[in-house]
Design an enzyme around this catalytic site. Structure first.
Site, PDB file in Angstrom:
ATOM      1  N   HIS A  12       0.834  -1.203   0.000  1.00 49.75           N
ATOM      2  CA  HIS A  12       0.000   0.000   0.000  1.00 49.75           C
ATOM      3  C   HIS A  12       0.867   1.250   0.000  1.00 49.75           C
ATOM      4  O   HIS A  12       1.962   1.274   0.530  1.00 49.75           O
ATOM      5  CB  HIS A  12      -0.988   0.021   1.163  1.00 49.75           C
ATOM      6  CG  HIS A  12      -0.368  -0.126   2.525  1.00 49.75           C
ATOM      7  ND1 HIS A  12       0.145  -1.312   2.997  1.00 49.75           N
ATOM      8  CD2 HIS A  12      -0.208   0.763   3.525  1.00 49.75           C
ATOM      9  CE1 HIS A  12       0.595  -1.147   4.233  1.00 49.75           C
ATOM     10  NE2 HIS A  12       0.406   0.109   4.571  1.00 49.75           N
ATOM     11  N   HIS A  65       0.726   5.203   1.067  1.00 51.11           N
ATOM     12  CA  HIS A  65       0.035   6.250   1.812  1.00 51.11           C
ATOM     13  C   HIS A  65       0.157   7.547   1.007  1.00 51.11           C
ATOM     14  O   HIS A  65       1.253   7.897   0.556  1.00 51.11           O
ATOM     15  CB  HIS A  65       0.710   6.488   3.170  1.00 51.11           C
ATOM     16  CG  HIS A  65       0.617   5.336   4.110  1.00 51.11           C
ATOM     17  ND1 HIS A  65      -0.351   5.255   5.091  1.00 51.11           N
ATOM     18  CD2 HIS A  65       1.378   4.221   4.229  1.00 51.11           C
ATOM     19  CE1 HIS A  65      -0.167   4.150   5.774  1.00 51.11           C
ATOM     20  NE2 HIS A  65       0.870   3.493   5.275  1.00 51.11           N
TER      21      HIS A  65
END
Length: 138
Positions: A100, A102
């Protein structure tokens, strides 16, 4: 889908999220515990643990989506900057082992940044030696 992966459950709709983008390969949503309001996460729908495991064909779509979100944060939230943060492995602070990115909006009045304690090379010879070793492996 990996059964015990929080992000896989979000993609599958088992766990609700504040979705902000979705296409055939990418899913983006607001972080439940944001550093700033509007802090988003961009993930591949396919379970991939780290950047090392990420297929090359997903790199551009993931980072293009991160850019679109940063631009939206600028327009909608008035962000004047942003941080892109991507941790790989527990040693680097990765808590959820599904790749992922951010996208964290930053604001003029806050002037916050990601900080770390810088290390120093013993001398320029050590730095050049490491650079050469890395260059050879590329």
């Amino acid at each position: 889908m990996i059964e015990d992966c929080l992000f896989c459950k979000i993609v599958a709709g088992i766990i609700p999220s504040a979705k902000i983008f979705e296409d055939e390969n990418i899913y983006a949503f607001l972080d439940l515990y944001p550093i700033e309001k509007g802090h988003a996460l961009v993930i591949p729908k396919m379970h991939i643990e780290t950047f090392f495991d990420l297929p090359n064909y997903l790199i551009m779509p993931l980072f293009s989506t991160a850019k679109l979100i940063a631009l939206a944060q600028k327009k909608i939230l008035g962000a004047t900057g942003f941080n892109l943060l991507q941790n790989n492995g527990a040693e680097a602070g990765q808590e959820i082992h599904h790749f992922h990115i951010h996208v964290i909006p930053r604001f003029e009045k806050e002037r916050k940044q990601v900080s770390w304690n810088a290390k120093e090379y013993k001398n320029s010879k050590e730095m050049l030696n490491i650079a050469e070793q890395l260059r050879v492996k590329l």
